[in-house]
Write an enzyme that holds these catalytic residues in place. Sequence first.
Site: not given
Length: 733
Positions: A31-32, A218-219, A249, A600
């Site tokens: 996504k970044t 973002d987020e 998330q 993770r």
Amino acid sequence: MSFENLNPQQLQAVRHSEGPLMVVAGAGSGKTRVITCRIANLIKEKGFSPESILAITFTNKAAGEMKERVRNMLDLRGASPWISTFHSFCLRILRKHISELGFSNDFAVYDAQDQLTLIKQCMKAAEINTDAFPPKTLLNFISGFKNDFLMPEDLKPDEMTYGNQLKAVGLYPVYQSALKKNNALDFDDLLVFAGRLFQEVPSLRVHYNNKFQHILVDEFQDTNAVQYRLVRLLSQSHSNICVVGDDDQSIYRWRGANIENILKFENDYPGTTVIKLEENYRSTQNILNAAGSVVKENRNRKDKTLWTQNETGSPVLCYRAKDEMDESEFVCEKIQELNRNEGFSFNDMAILYRTNAQSRVLEDVLRRNGLPYQVIGGLRFYERKEIKDVLAYMRVVLNPNDSVSLKRIINVPVRGIGKTSLEKVEEYCREKGITLLEGLRDNGQLRLTAPSAGKKIAQFLQIIDDLGAIFRQGNPLELLTEVIDRSGYGEMLKKEDTRESKGRIENLNELFSAVEQSIENGKGSLREFLDSAALVADLDNLDDERGVLPLMTLHTCKGLEFSSVFLVGMENGLLPHASSMSDPEEYEEERRLCYVGFTRARKKLFVTHARQRRIYGNIFNYKPSDFLLSIPDEVMVRESSGFSIETAPQFGRKFGGSRDVASSYSEQGDDAYSIGTRDGAYSIGTKVLHAKFGSGIVINLSGNEENLNLEVFFKGPHGKKKLSASHAKLIVL
């Protein structure tokens, strides 16, 4: 501009031109990269000026990385896009325009300690007892109001529950008035006042709508009500808003994050283009299948299925330990194997857990095996304030001449023995050549400046004397119980009633387990236990060239990744946490926490649970986590301390069609979970309904069949209750 390294969905998101866009970005889906490439595309290909683009994220680190990536993609000389956190952006706006709200532009920003000082002043002026209503608790409620974009005039006292929340409603306008008098804002006010500016000053809203032609967030799943309101106000005229996030998330509900923001975005922005990023670049397919199978059972989520071109990978290994020591030994052994045989560095493996209190046993075993570790996002167990405070009481009881420990606890909890009074006593002690405790007993020969100080010192000395008598007659466990009770430390944390204080209570309860294990290991004296705790603290300062193994909670691990992950304590009561099991929304967040933990891992994932666990000062017989029931047999191998199996056992069925791990093990002749049929109705994890306390969950059992006692965790203010099964008239849900 070439975007050859983007997949089709990423490329579509990058090149989307006008109108609202929601990018649902699964874990590890890049996504970044999408956000930075989209910014670069808007500037280079679409011709927008850099300063007309606003990108907002949640941490300074993330903002810095985004700036660096954009800088590397474009030759920017002069103007740059606005890339910052929500708070930094709002502070920048307020420095220019806050005069519109009656403040001067040189306003101060109060940190947590400043806020606490001010709220205490307000409480004193309002004649509110700080013992009955802890200042931190009232501040937390006021912060919650602000996160929900509620002004003092928006709150109705008659709709609030009696107690801290109601008192906070009354104090809120007093606190805000005091802030204004000081020409100051607190951290939450930065968001609230920026929102008010855009809402109450139309010309300003129009100006910034015209200035920022494209907004990227973002987020987005972590936004709260006031942040969402800010975004809506900033994009009101053009709706060129791109939000990137993953509802799976969303794990910060406790600090105001509202998953509804991402779920309702399409309704609030008609014509939204939705692009799902489902290709994962991080994990193996087996890990993704396990994580996806857990989270897909949540009702409030956007459907997505992660896949990868990476290898299928090893199955997830689920280990069923005898107890928490066996669990920690297993984890330690596997870490050593991966380091020795497969070349995994300690830095690239991680141990994750639900609560900080779980780290204590892991730390003990890692130290005993000589493995270097670091607790991320928190302190090692014996470095935590509440542990050091309580151990200081015990040290003073054992050694009254310990002036360092005595000074640490004399006013903890606060009992009105001020710094000036203590300095006077110390001056007297130096003159007479006596210990601090002796000087306190002499009251510094009445050199105390406050008339009441002598009385308060006498009360403190009485506590120490009483604890000394208990120590001489009892054992370290009894002393620990009395220290927490008689000092007022336990009551102080209960009254504070914050997430932090609840975690500190869990840590103090875990200290009971540490003392019990010390006794079981043949170190039954108080001196031996305190010596071992001191040695632990001393060893913690050692450096190791082999790298350091990170230990952290599931909340802390978000945004990180490791080659190998160990998620410990997968039991009903820990994950999902007992406090969530009677609240559907909190229970779904626990599933998301599990999903975050699983994703993770890049190559190997280990999950563990124990038949029996000593934690919080009690021995529990938890059932394996319900989340394990969701994981397909073909992606998870199960092992036990008593046996090993290559494939998962065939599970029986229970109401609702779920698979029952406990019954499957019983079928194989292992009756460790026979407590599930105890009294025919109750077991750890049983959901019950009480006429007064409402819905709850059984977290412990004691006594025999004729006199069965239950420990039940109830939702809301009731918390943990001990009840008699024969008298409580509980309804099993």
